[in-house]
Enzyme design. Structure first.
Site, PDB file in Angstrom:
ATOM      1  N   HIS A 156       0.839  -1.220   0.000  1.00 49.81           N
ATOM      2  CA  HIS A 156       0.000   0.000   0.000  1.00 49.81           C
ATOM      3  C   HIS A 156       0.869   1.264   0.000  1.00 49.81           C
ATOM      4  O   HIS A 156       0.421   2.305   0.483  1.00 49.81           O
ATOM      5  CB  HIS A 156      -0.940   0.042   1.211  1.00 49.81           C
ATOM      6  CG  HIS A 156      -1.665  -1.234   1.463  1.00 49.81           C
ATOM      7  ND1 HIS A 156      -2.867  -1.540   0.877  1.00 49.81           N
ATOM      8  CD2 HIS A 156      -1.330  -2.312   2.224  1.00 49.81           C
ATOM      9  CE1 HIS A 156      -3.252  -2.753   1.289  1.00 49.81           C
ATOM     10  NE2 HIS A 156      -2.343  -3.248   2.089  1.00 49.81           N
ATOM     11  N   SER A 277      15.254  21.046 -16.640  1.00 50.64           N
ATOM     12  CA  SER A 277      14.068  21.845 -16.954  1.00 50.64           C
ATOM     13  C   SER A 277      14.513  23.123 -17.636  1.00 50.64           C
ATOM     14  O   SER A 277      15.604  23.627 -17.377  1.00 50.64           O
ATOM     15  CB  SER A 277      13.324  22.161 -15.655  1.00 50.64           C
ATOM     16  OG  SER A 277      12.561  23.338 -15.798  1.00 50.64           O
ATOM     17  N   LYS A 283      16.323  21.227 -11.434  1.00 51.35           N
ATOM     18  CA  LYS A 283      15.667  19.967 -11.795  1.00 51.35           C
ATOM     19  C   LYS A 283      16.583  18.940 -12.456  1.00 51.35           C
ATOM     20  O   LYS A 283      17.471  19.273 -13.233  1.00 51.35           O
ATOM     21  CB  LYS A 283      14.484  20.237 -12.745  1.00 51.35           C
ATOM     22  CG  LYS A 283      13.325  20.987 -12.104  1.00 51.35           C
ATOM     23  CD  LYS A 283      12.636  20.207 -10.987  1.00 51.35           C
ATOM     24  CE  LYS A 283      11.744  19.114 -11.490  1.00 51.35           C
ATOM     25  NZ  LYS A 283      10.478  19.592 -12.038  1.00 51.35           N
ATOM     26  N   GLU A 290       9.807   8.043 -17.360  1.00 51.24           N
ATOM     27  CA  GLU A 290       8.447   8.544 -17.607  1.00 51.24           C
ATOM     28  C   GLU A 290       7.980   8.201 -19.017  1.00 51.24           C
ATOM     29  O   GLU A 290       6.820   7.839 -19.235  1.00 51.24           O
ATOM     30  CB  GLU A 290       8.397  10.065 -17.396  1.00 51.24           C
ATOM     31  CG  GLU A 290       8.512  10.449 -15.925  1.00 51.24           C
ATOM     32  CD  GLU A 290       8.785  11.937 -15.722  1.00 51.24           C
ATOM     33  OE1 GLU A 290       8.187  12.754 -16.445  1.00 51.24           O
ATOM     34  OE2 GLU A 290       9.596  12.273 -14.849  1.00 51.24           O
TER      35      GLU A 290
END
Ligand code: ARG
Length: 458
Positions: A156, A277, A283, A290
């Site tokens: 979980h 970024s 970043k 992804e």
């Protein structure tokens, strides 16, 4: 210009109809399979005496010349042809004259295209399988490095029990092994030859289908000619195997993305596999992971597209089936690219073992071991579970952890507690003692690594 199939009609069609109908822009990638298949067909026509051997030798030489000229770049595809099959036949006839027109004896484009896709996908299946093996190698090497690195295991997404990073990684190696198995299984059913089924009903010529199948490396032949030309199960099966494989890569990607976040900081991806970024200078984004996660949706889409295309088709061939190619080719390209990038990303990733260990030290992930401690001293497990739960609640209220709770506090909950409890609930003990087969102990992870290496032939 009139079509090669002009006869019943004058073969003159509207440009827009040609563009709509044509598949050469995507099926030209099967040129090698198409030509090799045709060479085997010509050889069969000669061996059975259907055509004079001399003509067949001429056809084979002509086909070989076309193949060489395509590979060397001397010959380009004529994009005005309807498909790769028509292009090869047209080129052959341009080169050989009337003899070229004999090649299409005792076959149809329906069995020809079915043959080409099977041959093409057979190779793709082998390519994907070796890429999966490379990924397994990379994952296993990382598991070897981190076989004793303690981290929290989650259920979980809540800290559950201590595990090692090696154990976590080997879970993915096991998934990938099943993917390999599925690909092999798929290839097995794919490797039956449809050539000789002709348009749908077989042929009146005395062909030798098994001769042709053996020449092209098939294990056997499709035993019903209507099934042979209309079966695309092998495409659906391959897309299913790809979808499951991508699902595994996507789950792995999701974890890598989480682990790379400031919140976790469990792993550090190599700069070579991250991006920055355009606005936020701090970043370091896990774009590769992804994208793999994102492209999974695309491969599922390819599977759904083909299943939907096939679902209402009457036997035997229908032009709808031309739609199989873009889906399956897109999936092959996507899966191969994802595997290559993913392998590079995984093999250059480093783990922040201190952060992992620290995370394992909070969250009471040794509470099960505390309960087991009491149970092993004779208390029924359910009662031990309850006591341990109360101790966890007490620690939370007091702002402490199980490792730091004084013995006399423990003894208020049960007189079974002794000095040895601390040893028993240390994270190292929790991991070391999980020696059940497939468990997280270092010995078990080593056994898993050995098993996987043997399976991929190392
Ligand atoms: N380009 C076609 C396909 O991909 C080849 C088969 C055409 N057969 C036919 N009867 N029109 O399906």
């Amino acid at each position: 210009m009139a079509k090669m199939w002009a006869g019943r009609t004058d073969g003159v069609t509207e440009q827009i109809a040609d563009d709509f109908n044509s598949s050469i822009r995507f099926d030209s990638r099967m040129y090698r399979q198409d030509i090799t298949g045709s060479m085997a067909h010509a050889a069969m026509l000669g061996a059975t005496g259907i055509l004079p051997q001399k003509d067949c030798d001429t056809l084979i030489d002509g086909l070989d010349g076309i193949l060489q000229d395509l590979e060397s770049g001397k010959l380009a595809f004529d994009m005005s042809c309807e498909d790769i099959h028509m292009f090869v036949e047209q080129e052959l006839t341009n080169r050989l004259g009337d003899v070229g027109k004999k090649l299409h004896t005792a076959r149809s484009r329906n069995d020809q295209v079915a043959l080409d896709i099977r041959m093409y996908l057979r190779e793709e299946t082998d390519t994907v399988s070796s890429l999966v093996k490379e990924l397994i190698r990379a994952v296993t090497a990382q598991a070897e490095t981190y076989k004793a690195a303690i981290m929290p295991g989650y259920t979980h997404l809540q800290r559950a029990q201590p595990i090692t990073f090696g154990h976590h990684l080997m879970a993915y190696a096991m998934m990938l092994l099943r993917d390999l198995d599925r690909l092999a299984d798929c290839r097995h059913r794919m490797n039956q030859s449809p050539i000789g089924c002709c348009a749908l009903a077989g042929t009146t010529y005395p062909t030798d289908r098994r001769f042709e199948a053996a020449k092209l490396g098939f294990d056997g032949i499709c035993l019903n000619s209507m099934d042979g030309v209309s079966d695309r199960d092998f495409c659906v099966e391959l897309l299913s195997a790809f979808s499951i494989l991508m699902m595994h890569l996507s789950r792995f990607s999701e974890e890598i993305i989480l682990w790379s976040s400031w919140e976790f900081k469990f792993v550090e991806l190599s700069d070579a596999y991250t991006t920055g970024s355009s606005i936020m200078p701090q970043k370091k984004n896990s774009d590769m992971a992804e994208l793999v996660r994102g492209k999974t949706g695309r491969v599922y889409g390819d599977l759904m597209a083909l299943l939907t295309t096939l679902k209402g088709l009457p036997l035997a061939y229908n032009k709808d089936m031309q739609e199989d190619k873009e889906s399956i080719f897109d999936a092959c390209d996507t899966v191969e690219m994802c595997l290559k990038v993913f392998t590079g990303m995984v093999s250059t990733m480093t783990a922040n073992t201190d952060r992992m260990k620290k995370a394992a030290q909070t969250g009471f992930i040794n509470a099960t071991d505390l309960a087991d401690y009491l149970a092993k001293k004779g208390l029924p497990f359910r009662s031990a579970y309850k006591i341990s739960g109360s101790i966890v609640a007490h620690c939370i209220a007091e702002g402490t952890v199980l490792e730091d709770l004084p013995l006399k506090e423990y003894q208020k909950f049960s007189d079974l507690f002794d000095e040895d409890v601390y040893q028993e609930i240390s994270l190292e003990t929790c991991v070391r003692k999980r020696i059940s087969e497939g468990g997280t102990s270092v010995a078990s992870v080593e056994a898993q690594i050995a098993y996987v290496k043997e399976k991929i032939g190392e």
